[in-house]
Design a protein around this motif. Structure first.
Motif, PDB file in Angstrom:
ATOM      1  N   UNK A  61       0.830  -1.207   0.000  1.00  0.00           N
ATOM      2  CA  UNK A  61       0.000   0.000   0.000  1.00  0.00           C
ATOM      3  C   UNK A  61       0.862   1.253   0.000  1.00  0.00           C
ATOM      4  N   UNK A  62       1.951   1.229   0.764  1.00  0.00           N
ATOM      5  CA  UNK A  62       2.853   2.379   0.798  1.00  0.00           C
ATOM      6  C   UNK A  62       3.455   2.644  -0.578  1.00  0.00           C
ATOM      7  N   UNK A  63       3.789   1.573  -1.308  1.00  0.00           N
ATOM      8  CA  UNK A  63       4.362   1.737  -2.641  1.00  0.00           C
ATOM      9  C   UNK A  63       3.347   2.340  -3.603  1.00  0.00           C
ATOM     10  N   UNK A  64       2.112   1.878  -3.521  1.00  0.00           N
ATOM     11  CA  UNK A  64       1.084   2.421  -4.407  1.00  0.00           C
ATOM     12  C   UNK A  64       0.777   3.875  -4.076  1.00  0.00           C
ATOM     13  N   UNK A  65       0.753   4.199  -2.803  1.00  0.00           N
ATOM     14  CA  UNK A  65       0.506   5.585  -2.414  1.00  0.00           C
ATOM     15  C   UNK A  65       1.642   6.489  -2.871  1.00  0.00           C
ATOM     16  N   UNK A  66       2.876   5.958  -2.875  1.00  0.00           N
ATOM     17  CA  UNK A  66       4.042   6.766  -3.240  1.00  0.00           C
ATOM     18  C   UNK A  66       4.089   7.096  -4.719  1.00  0.00           C
ATOM     19  N   UNK A  67       3.214   6.487  -5.536  1.00  0.00           N
ATOM     20  CA  UNK A  67       3.158   6.867  -6.945  1.00  0.00           C
ATOM     21  C   UNK A  67       2.781   8.335  -7.095  1.00  0.00           C
ATOM     22  N   UNK A  68       2.058   8.862  -6.119  1.00  0.00           N
ATOM     23  CA  UNK A  68       1.830  10.302  -6.020  1.00  0.00           C
ATOM     24  C   UNK A  68       2.854  10.833  -5.031  1.00  0.00           C
ATOM     25  N   UNK A  69       3.790  11.680  -5.444  1.00  0.00           N
ATOM     26  CA  UNK A  69       4.904  12.088  -4.576  1.00  0.00           C
ATOM     27  C   UNK A  69       4.436  12.583  -3.217  1.00  0.00           C
ATOM     28  N   UNK A  70       5.047  12.024  -2.165  1.00  0.00           N
ATOM     29  CA  UNK A  70       4.774  12.439  -0.797  1.00  0.00           C
ATOM     30  C   UNK A  70       3.698  11.651  -0.095  1.00  0.00           C
ATOM     31  N   UNK A  71       2.769  11.031  -0.824  1.00  0.00           N
ATOM     32  CA  UNK A  71       1.674  10.321  -0.163  1.00  0.00           C
ATOM     33  C   UNK A  71       2.147   9.034   0.509  1.00  0.00           C
ATOM     34  N   UNK A  72       3.188   8.412  -0.046  1.00  0.00           N
ATOM     35  CA  UNK A  72       3.732   7.216   0.601  1.00  0.00           C
ATOM     36  C   UNK A  72       4.316   7.533   1.960  1.00  0.00           C
ATOM     37  N   UNK A  73       5.025   8.655   2.057  1.00  0.00           N
ATOM     38  CA  UNK A  73       5.588   9.065   3.343  1.00  0.00           C
ATOM     39  C   UNK A  73       4.483   9.452   4.322  1.00  0.00           C
ATOM     40  N   UNK A  74       3.438  10.096   3.835  1.00  0.00           N
ATOM     41  CA  UNK A  74       2.316  10.450   4.709  1.00  0.00           C
ATOM     42  C   UNK A  74       1.602   9.195   5.186  1.00  0.00           C
ATOM     43  N   UNK A  75       1.455   8.199   4.306  1.00  0.00           N
ATOM     44  CA  UNK A  75       0.817   6.945   4.712  1.00  0.00           C
ATOM     45  C   UNK A  75       1.629   6.244   5.800  1.00  0.00           C
ATOM     46  N   UNK A  76       2.951   6.294   5.688  1.00  0.00           N
ATOM     47  CA  UNK A  76       3.812   5.687   6.707  1.00  0.00           C
ATOM     48  C   UNK A  76       3.877   6.506   7.993  1.00  0.00           C
ATOM     49  N   UNK A  77       3.210   7.670   7.975  1.00  0.00           N
ATOM     50  CA  UNK A  77       3.208   8.600   9.110  1.00  0.00           C
ATOM     51  C   UNK A  77       4.587   9.187   9.373  1.00  0.00           C
ATOM     52  N   UNK A  78       5.400   9.241   8.336  1.00  0.00           N
ATOM     53  CA  UNK A  78       6.668   9.967   8.387  1.00  0.00           C
ATOM     54  C   UNK A  78       6.419  11.352   7.803  1.00  0.00           C
ATOM     55  N   UNK A  79       5.664  12.136   8.543  1.00  0.00           N
ATOM     56  CA  UNK A  79       5.206  13.414   7.999  1.00  0.00           C
ATOM     57  C   UNK A  79       6.360  14.366   7.693  1.00  0.00           C
ATOM     58  N   UNK A  80       7.452  14.263   8.434  1.00  0.00           N
ATOM     59  CA  UNK A  80       8.571  15.177   8.224  1.00  0.00           C
ATOM     60  C   UNK A  80       9.281  14.906   6.905  1.00  0.00           C
ATOM     61  N   UNK A  81       9.088  13.718   6.340  1.00  0.00           N
ATOM     62  CA  UNK A  81       9.729  13.405   5.061  1.00  0.00           C
ATOM     63  C   UNK A  81       8.969  13.989   3.871  1.00  0.00           C
ATOM     64  N   UNK A  82       7.670  14.200   4.034  1.00  0.00           N
ATOM     65  CA  UNK A  82       6.859  14.681   2.910  1.00  0.00           C
ATOM     66  C   UNK A  82       7.340  16.034   2.381  1.00  0.00           C
TER      67      UNK A  82
END
Length: 228
Positions: A61-82
């Motif tokens: 799921x994280x990989x699929x979300x990351x197809x839109x830049x930043x959403x994978x990091x937000x999904x992982x709750x690594x908000x500071x990386x977005x």
């Protein structure tokens, strides 16, 4: 009869739900990947059902979300990386845009030295009156905050056109790498969040019959480290 029928049905349904949520211990040891039971429960390879604090992301799921830049990091709750992903990806796109503007400025100047009238018999050939002359080219500042107009010969226009075209291609490659790395980072971060990082380090001494340098069984011992 009606007084005990409804409680009996409720008891059977609850037993069925409990049976569905029960995982045999033998099947737990054969797992190769973690299984997320719910938001706070996860099944790790070789472990029994255990409680884990925090959010357990699913790598796919994280990989699929990351197809839109930043959403994978937000999904992982690594908000500071977005914001880092957005700045890097946006910076790459903006650099491509600036280099493209400067490339077209010199391309337009270079075209002025040639006859581009398709109905003319000398189409595609240099204009005789501009062979040893110059044309005006727009020279933009680094971030396109200001610009000046300067004369340029045909060779100068050609060199400027090729230079900014290479920079534009390089910016596109770097932007693609940033996009790819953001997807990989989201996938790796999701995998790392499923690791059990407890301090349980166990050392066991076990008997062993097969020795590496012996053709026949020979008694011996081995040290086993159990890291979870």
């Amino acid at each position: 009869m009606k007084n005990w029928f409804l409680p009996a049905v409720i008891l059977l349904l609850s037993g069925a739900v409990t049976a569905q949520n029960t995982i045999p211990k033998d099947s737990v040891k054969t797992l190769n990947v973690p299984i997320v039971v719910n938001d706070s429960t996860v099944l790790l390879p070789g472990d029994t059902l255990k409680k884990v604090k925090g959010f357990m992301p699913v790598p796919k799921t994280a990989t699929r979300m990351a197809l839109i830049p930043g959403l994978g990091q937000i999904y992982n709750r690594d908000y500071w990386k977005a914001p880092i992903v957005y700045l890097a990806f946006g910076g790459g796109l903006y650099t491509y845009y600036l280099n493209s503007l400067k490339y077209h400025d010199y391309l337009s100047a270079y075209k002025e030295f040639y006859n581009l009238d398709k109905n003319s018999p000398t189409y595609g050939q240099p204009k005789p009156e501009l062979v040893d002359s110059t044309v005006i080219v727009r020279v933009r500042s680094l971030l396109n905050t200001s610009s000046t107009y300067q004369p340029a010969s045909r060779d100068q226009a050609l060199r400027g056109k090729n230079y900014w075209r290479r920079n534009r291609g390089f910016a596109l490659i770097v932007t693609g790498l940033i996009y790819t790395l953001s997807i990989i980072e989201a996938n790796v971060a999701a995998h790392l969040k499923t690791f059990d990082l407890s301090d349980d380090l166990t050392l066991r001494i076990e008997p062993k019959l097969q020795q590496p340098a012996m053709r026949t069984p020979a008694p011996g011992v081995r040290l086993v480290f159990n890291i979870k």
